[in-house]
Motif scaffolding. Structure first.
Motif, mmCIF file in Angstrom:
data_model
loop_
_atom_site.group_PDB
_atom_site.id
_atom_site.type_symbol
_atom_site.label_atom_id
_atom_site.label_comp_id
_atom_site.label_asym_id
_atom_site.label_seq_id
_atom_site.Cartn_x
_atom_site.Cartn_y
_atom_site.Cartn_z
ATOM 1 N N ASP A 243 26.915 -13.969 -23.727
ATOM 2 C CA ASP A 243 26.718 -14.945 -22.661
ATOM 3 C C ASP A 243 25.237 -15.245 -22.401
ATOM 4 O OD1 ASP A 243 25.955 -12.566 -21.599
ATOM 5 O OD2 ASP A 243 27.518 -12.481 -20.055
ATOM 6 N N ARG A 244 24.347 -14.624 -23.158
ATOM 7 C CA ARG A 244 22.897 -14.817 -23.055
ATOM 8 C C ARG A 244 22.340 -14.371 -21.692
ATOM 9 N NH1 ARG A 244 20.951 -18.274 -27.125
ATOM 10 N NH2 ARG A 244 18.895 -17.650 -26.368
ATOM 11 N N LYS A 245 23.142 -13.620 -20.932
ATOM 12 C CA LYS A 245 22.625 -13.113 -19.678
ATOM 13 C C LYS A 245 21.672 -11.947 -19.891
ATOM 14 C CE LYS A 245 26.534 -14.484 -16.751
ATOM 15 N NZ LYS A 245 27.594 -14.016 -15.809
ATOM 16 N N MET A 246 21.840 -11.253 -21.010
ATOM 17 C CA MET A 246 20.925 -10.182 -21.389
ATOM 18 C C MET A 246 20.233 -10.580 -22.688
ATOM 19 S SD MET A 246 23.040 -6.674 -20.519
ATOM 20 C CE MET A 246 24.479 -7.133 -21.493
ATOM 21 N N GLU A 247 18.919 -10.614 -22.670
ATOM 22 C CA GLU A 247 18.142 -11.054 -23.833
ATOM 23 C C GLU A 247 16.884 -10.210 -23.931
ATOM 24 O OE1 GLU A 247 15.795 -15.098 -25.057
ATOM 25 O OE2 GLU A 247 17.937 -15.303 -24.555
ATOM 26 N N SER A 248 16.609 -9.706 -25.146
ATOM 27 C CA SER A 248 15.457 -8.831 -25.340
ATOM 28 C C SER A 248 14.179 -9.652 -25.509
ATOM 29 C CB SER A 248 15.670 -7.964 -26.585
ATOM 30 O OG SER A 248 15.531 -8.756 -27.759
ATOM 31 N N PRO A 249 13.023 -9.034 -25.309
ATOM 32 C CA PRO A 249 11.767 -9.699 -25.677
ATOM 33 C C PRO A 249 11.687 -9.885 -27.187
ATOM 34 C CG PRO A 249 11.378 -7.841 -24.192
ATOM 35 C CD PRO A 249 12.787 -7.730 -24.669
ATOM 36 N N GLU A 250 10.829 -10.790 -27.624
ATOM 37 C CA GLU A 250 10.622 -11.009 -29.054
ATOM 38 C C GLU A 250 9.587 -10.034 -29.597
ATOM 39 O OE1 GLU A 250 11.473 -15.636 -30.208
ATOM 40 O OE2 GLU A 250 9.517 -15.179 -29.325
ATOM 41 N N SER A 251 9.783 -9.618 -30.847
ATOM 42 C CA SER A 251 8.809 -8.787 -31.554
ATOM 43 C C SER A 251 8.673 -9.294 -32.974
ATOM 44 C CB SER A 251 9.225 -7.311 -31.564
ATOM 45 O OG SER A 251 8.978 -6.708 -30.312
ATOM 46 N N TRP A 252 7.477 -9.148 -33.514
ATOM 47 C CA TRP A 252 7.159 -9.663 -34.839
ATOM 48 C C TRP A 252 7.462 -8.626 -35.913
ATOM 49 C CZ3 TRP A 252 5.725 -14.248 -36.939
ATOM 50 C CH2 TRP A 252 5.191 -14.242 -38.226
ATOM 51 N N LEU A 253 8.209 -9.047 -36.945
ATOM 52 C CA LEU A 253 8.438 -8.225 -38.132
ATOM 53 C C LEU A 253 7.440 -8.645 -39.190
ATOM 54 C CD1 LEU A 253 10.048 -6.170 -39.822
ATOM 55 C CD2 LEU A 253 11.551 -8.058 -40.504
ATOM 56 N N SER A 254 6.587 -7.710 -39.600
ATOM 57 C CA SER A 254 5.541 -7.991 -40.579
ATOM 58 C C SER A 254 5.926 -7.406 -41.932
ATOM 59 C CB SER A 254 4.208 -7.400 -40.117
ATOM 60 O OG SER A 254 3.178 -7.670 -41.047
ATOM 61 N N VAL A 255 5.790 -8.213 -43.002
ATOM 62 C CA VAL A 255 6.129 -7.793 -44.368
ATOM 63 C C VAL A 255 4.892 -7.967 -45.244
ATOM 64 C CG1 VAL A 255 7.659 -8.126 -46.342
ATOM 65 C CG2 VAL A 255 8.512 -8.526 -44.025
ATOM 66 N N ARG A 256 4.548 -6.919 -45.959
ATOM 67 C CA ARG A 256 3.388 -6.946 -46.847
ATOM 68 C C ARG A 256 3.863 -6.960 -48.308
ATOM 69 N NH1 ARG A 256 0.797 -8.291 -43.083
ATOM 70 N NH2 ARG A 256 -0.952 -7.209 -42.092
ATOM 71 N N PRO A 257 3.062 -7.576 -49.210
ATOM 72 C CA PRO A 257 3.411 -7.505 -50.631
ATOM 73 C C PRO A 257 3.414 -6.067 -51.114
ATOM 74 C CG PRO A 257 1.716 -9.167 -50.231
ATOM 75 C CD PRO A 257 1.854 -8.381 -48.962
ATOM 76 N N ALA A 258 4.218 -5.809 -52.129
ATOM 77 C CA ALA A 258 4.242 -4.467 -52.709
ATOM 78 C C ALA A 258 2.861 -4.111 -53.219
ATOM 79 C CB ALA A 258 5.267 -4.386 -53.848
ATOM 80 N N GLN A 259 2.548 -2.824 -53.233
ATOM 81 C CA GLN A 259 1.215 -2.371 -53.614
ATOM 82 C C GLN A 259 0.872 -2.842 -55.009
ATOM 83 O OE1 GLN A 259 1.110 1.854 -53.177
ATOM 84 N NE2 GLN A 259 1.316 1.800 -50.949
#
Length: 353
Positions: A243-259
């Protein structure tokens, strides 16, 4: 009242829109900085004085340089960017063999105008934490509203990586890896509730629905798995109840190239990014040069054998039959005349015959 504008590289061009670049009035934040964020930044402030006179202020250029070398590591336990109020989390600056490095734990919060500093070898109370009894030098915090912000360490060896922490007073948070993950890894995002009154949970990336979980039970922890994660999976994630009455804050998922897959832009780092190609070319040349020499030698040997070693001798050649020649007509006529003359002479000498 003041209004602010931010610029990148030069004053006549606004900063390039990027979901990792966040502007909040007089604050410009970059999440999970990369080499693409290098450049010069400036801001422009405009306001009015009491006599309605317009005032415009221009800041000096600030240049950001990003190093490919891994920074000293700040660790966060548990490794997530969001916490409920009252939860515990631990921060630890890079471990040094000598205490002379003087690591300092720092915090920056958008709601504060001053930064708090804490020597790594001292108590954690100036930032609202306590010294950990289990990890030497680590600071344990009880999450409160003032705990939200950016944390990092500084010392004689430079600056560590940073981590952004959000403390929520709501009923739902998104548990997301606090630090960048590598391409190809499996990433699990958790949507955590503080209550049990829910059935369906929806995950969002950059505001768009990406996954919906339905359950007959009321689990407080719902997970979404990203297998073989790529840089296309980078973005802001959040979750919400049906029902969208409960909604979390946004957080950034960071992805790096393989070594080893990155391509640095500076001269010294370019070799590090292309050393595999250089080694591959050398190995190919080491294989092709002996092969070429062997083929040339083999070709020359075959040519010599064709001309001398395998030449057929005259004795081995089959005898050829000479063609028969036709007897000349003149020669036949001369033979007949000679026979007739011989016959006449015989009759004269021997008349009785």
């Amino acid at each position: 009242m003041w209004s602010y504008q931010w610029f990148r590289h030069k004053l006549d061009a606004a900063a390039t829109p990027n979901p990792r670049h966040l502007v909040s009035s007089d604050t410009y934040s970059i999440i999970a900085v990369t080499r693409k964020d290098e450049g010069s930044y400036s801001c422009r402030a405009e306001g009015r004085q009491n006599n309605n006179t317009s005032v415009v202020l221009l800041s000096q250029l600030t240049t950001i340089s990003v190093s490919e070398l891994p920074p000293p590591s700040l660790t966060l336990t548990p490794s997530t960017r969001q916490f409920f109020k009252g939860e515990l989390f631990t921060l630890q600056c890079p471990v040094s063999q000598s205490k002379s490095s003087g690591w300092m734990l720092r915090q920056f919060s958008l709601g504060r105008t001053a930064r708090k500093r804490l020597p790594y070898i001292d108590q954690c109370s100036p930032l609202g934490g306590v010294v950990s009894a289990e990890k030497s030098g680590a600071c344990v915090f009880t999450a409160v509203s003032g705990s939200s912000g950016l944390y990092w360490c500084e010392g004689a060896k430079g600056r560590s990586n940073g981590v952004s922490i959000t403390v929520s007073t709501g009923s739902i948070i998104m548990k997301i890896p606090a630090f960048p993950v590598l391409e190809g890894e499996e990433v699990v995002l958790h949507c955590q509730y503080s209550t049990d009154n829910h059935r369906n949970t929806t995950f969002f990336k950059n505001g768009a629905e990406v996954f919906t979980h339905s359950s007959s039970s009321s689990d407080r922890m719902i997970k979404m798995t990203i297998e073989n994660v790529t840089q296309d999976d980078e973005g802001f994630y959040k979750c919400a109840s049906q029902d969208r009455k409960m909604e979390s804050p946004e957080s950034w998922l960071s992805v790096r190239p393989a070594q080893g897959d990155f391509t640095p832009t500076n001269g010294t780092g370019a070799w590090s990014g292309s050393w595999k190609w250089t080694v591959s070319c050398i190995l190919v040349l080491l294989f092709l040069i002996p092969l070429t020499v062997w083929l040339v030698c083999r070709y020359r040997y075959q040519m010599i054998c064709t001309r001398s070693c395998w030449r057929v001798s005259r004795g081995d050649q089959p005898a050829l039959e000479l063609p028969a020649t036709k007897q000349d007509t003149t020669e036949v006529q001369w033979d007949l005349s000679w026979i007739e003359m011989s016959s006449l002479l015989d009759k004269q000498l021997y008349p009785s015959t």
